[in-house]
Design a protein around this motif. Sequence first.
Motif, mmCIF file in Angstrom:
data_model
loop_
_atom_site.group_PDB
_atom_site.id
_atom_site.type_symbol
_atom_site.label_atom_id
_atom_site.label_comp_id
_atom_site.label_asym_id
_atom_site.label_seq_id
_atom_site.Cartn_x
_atom_site.Cartn_y
_atom_site.Cartn_z
ATOM 1 N N GLN A 198 43.956 48.160 61.596
ATOM 2 C CA GLN A 198 45.725 49.465 60.945
ATOM 3 C C GLN A 198 45.922 48.795 60.151
ATOM 4 N N PHE A 199 46.107 47.477 60.630
ATOM 5 C CA PHE A 199 47.688 47.091 59.478
ATOM 6 C C PHE A 199 47.004 46.794 58.368
ATOM 7 N N GLU A 200 45.605 46.601 58.249
ATOM 8 C CA GLU A 200 44.693 46.555 56.773
ATOM 9 C C GLU A 200 45.113 47.370 55.550
ATOM 10 N N THR A 201 44.593 48.477 56.373
ATOM 11 C CA THR A 201 45.053 50.101 55.748
ATOM 12 C C THR A 201 46.812 50.120 55.858
ATOM 13 N N GLY A 202 47.031 49.780 56.253
ATOM 14 C CA GLY A 202 48.675 50.465 56.538
ATOM 15 C C GLY A 202 49.914 49.545 55.620
ATOM 16 N N LEU A 203 49.102 48.438 55.507
ATOM 17 C CA LEU A 203 49.768 47.450 54.186
ATOM 18 C C LEU A 203 48.967 47.345 52.731
ATOM 19 N N LYS A 204 48.044 48.132 52.747
ATOM 20 C CA LYS A 204 47.192 47.612 52.041
ATOM 21 C C LYS A 204 47.649 48.202 50.147
ATOM 22 N N ASN A 205 48.645 49.853 50.327
ATOM 23 C CA ASN A 205 49.265 49.690 49.015
ATOM 24 C C ASN A 205 50.260 49.818 49.422
ATOM 25 N N THR A 206 51.338 48.752 49.172
ATOM 26 C CA THR A 206 52.519 48.935 48.906
ATOM 27 C C THR A 206 53.725 48.618 46.941
ATOM 28 N N LYS A 207 54.875 48.700 47.342
ATOM 29 C CA LYS A 207 55.127 49.345 46.036
ATOM 30 C C LYS A 207 55.653 47.267 45.994
ATOM 31 N N ALA A 217 59.145 33.591 61.476
ATOM 32 C CA ALA A 217 57.810 33.757 62.409
ATOM 33 C C ALA A 217 56.634 34.485 61.732
ATOM 34 N N PHE A 218 56.811 35.079 60.772
ATOM 35 C CA PHE A 218 55.720 36.152 60.434
ATOM 36 C C PHE A 218 55.133 35.165 59.584
ATOM 37 N N GLY A 219 54.225 34.129 58.802
ATOM 38 C CA GLY A 219 53.812 33.676 58.061
ATOM 39 C C GLY A 219 52.334 33.545 58.543
ATOM 40 N N TYR A 220 51.511 33.712 59.242
ATOM 41 C CA TYR A 220 50.033 33.963 59.897
ATOM 42 C C TYR A 220 50.161 35.620 59.465
ATOM 43 N N LEU A 221 50.690 36.354 59.553
ATOM 44 C CA LEU A 221 50.802 38.071 59.492
ATOM 45 C C LEU A 221 50.911 38.469 57.950
ATOM 46 N N ALA A 222 52.421 37.576 57.568
ATOM 47 C CA ALA A 222 52.282 37.947 56.325
ATOM 48 C C ALA A 222 50.762 37.327 54.886
ATOM 49 N N GLU A 223 50.213 36.119 55.644
ATOM 50 C CA GLU A 223 49.114 35.157 55.292
ATOM 51 C C GLU A 223 47.702 36.360 55.167
ATOM 52 N N ARG A 224 47.815 36.926 56.420
ATOM 53 C CA ARG A 224 46.413 37.589 56.522
ATOM 54 C C ARG A 224 46.862 39.229 56.017
ATOM 55 N N TYR A 225 47.942 39.427 55.163
ATOM 56 C CA TYR A 225 47.801 40.809 54.554
ATOM 57 C C TYR A 225 48.210 41.073 53.845
ATOM 58 N N GLY A 226 48.631 39.883 52.743
ATOM 59 C CA GLY A 226 49.122 39.669 51.530
ATOM 60 C C GLY A 226 50.003 40.036 51.293
ATOM 61 N N LEU A 227 50.604 39.892 52.562
ATOM 62 C CA LEU A 227 52.045 39.680 51.821
ATOM 63 C C LEU A 227 52.982 38.270 51.664
ATOM 64 N N MET A 305 53.305 46.139 68.075
ATOM 65 C CA MET A 305 52.799 45.231 66.784
ATOM 66 C C MET A 305 52.190 46.292 65.991
ATOM 67 N N GLU A 306 52.778 47.600 66.757
ATOM 68 C CA GLU A 306 52.383 49.159 66.069
ATOM 69 C C GLU A 306 53.700 49.550 65.051
ATOM 70 N N SER A 307 55.241 48.951 66.420
ATOM 71 C CA SER A 307 55.792 49.493 65.602
ATOM 72 C C SER A 307 56.850 48.482 64.633
ATOM 73 N N ASN A 308 56.013 47.324 64.524
ATOM 74 C CA ASN A 308 56.380 46.403 63.567
ATOM 75 C C ASN A 308 55.884 46.935 62.139
ATOM 76 N N LEU A 309 54.267 47.573 62.461
ATOM 77 C CA LEU A 309 53.416 48.252 61.150
ATOM 78 C C LEU A 309 54.478 49.511 60.602
ATOM 79 N N LYS A 310 54.587 49.397 61.334
ATOM 80 C CA LYS A 310 56.071 50.791 60.553
ATOM 81 C C LYS A 310 56.837 50.643 60.230
ATOM 82 N N ALA A 311 57.907 49.720 60.553
ATOM 83 C CA ALA A 311 59.044 48.825 60.168
ATOM 84 C C ALA A 311 58.358 48.404 59.169
ATOM 85 N N LEU A 312 57.278 47.554 58.421
ATOM 86 C CA LEU A 312 57.294 46.806 57.374
ATOM 87 C C LEU A 312 56.502 48.368 56.233
ATOM 88 N N GLN A 313 55.951 49.230 56.870
ATOM 89 C CA GLN A 313 55.160 50.203 56.028
ATOM 90 C C GLN A 313 56.781 50.955 55.304
#
Length: 319
Positions: A198-207, A217-227, A305-313
């Motif tokens: 879900q995260f991979e797909t949801g954050l693949k194409n962003t401005k 706190a979000f270093g691993y998350l950022a690294e995982r999804y290229g942020l 986590m799904e709420s976090n994904l929406k916020a990031l998107q």
Amino acid sequence: MNVRRQHISGITIAAVTALGLGTLSACSSDSAAAGNSDKFDVVASFYPMAYLAEQIGGDHVNVTSLTEPGQEPHDLEISAKQTAQLQESDAVLYLKNLQPSVDDAVAQSEVKTKIDAASLTTLEKHGNEVGGHAAEHDDHEDEEMSGLDPHIWLDPVRYAQVAEGVGKAFEKADPDHAADYKKNTAALVKKLDGLNTQFETGLKNTKTKVFITTHAAFGYLAERYGLTEEAINGLDPESEPSAARVKDLEKMAKADGVTTVFYETLVSDKTAKTIASDANLKTDVLDPIEGITSKSRGDDYFQVMESNLKALQSALGAK
């Protein structure tokens, strides 16, 4: 302790061996009496560990968390009652170097099954976190781990690796219910794999790929999804950043098309709002999921986590 095991199969076997997990008879009369439960009694250090224990253990475990919902886990000081509770448990599940008082209590306890989540995956250093959590430790082992970012649960892949290790440890410690622990672990890992997708797909194409947070706190998350995570403060989300740091963040926000400054549910949004106002940005919540309260955007790890994904998107301009 070797925290750099690369593969899940290796992680689980090595972890069970390295942690010296003794084989316990399933809910023996002694442990049942001591733990005040006829189940496999697990003491967890804080919510992400308790959640794993509950999901993997199911009906066979009685899980107690040392950190109350809404309590800042980093600052936890264990009470005498909690120390006794720890001594009487069948197993303890914790994350070394996140909560010094827990580390000390676990080291001094005679609990046969001690599961350190940090040993079940790989840890890295991230940005403003460097030199943070391990500052209160002096021995050689802690020196080796000092500055390593403990927020592994915010990366579904690392969290799944930890789940695998916890499952193996439960199977070893309570063999009568091993089949159920194995089945529950597999179901949880599959769900975490789905969340990762879900995260991979949801954050693949962003401005933009850059986001600003109050808490690093979000270093691993950022690294995982290229942020790229830019933190206003390091470990203390309520501390005041320097004027130079604020100015740098404002310049960076303009250059990288940042729209939002994130803050935590349980922490004052004053600093985030000040910077957002000065730089003409919005504010929103990005939850490090250190506990679930009435203010959380969801009832459990997956919902938040799904709420976090929406916020990031929304903040990153996902297409």
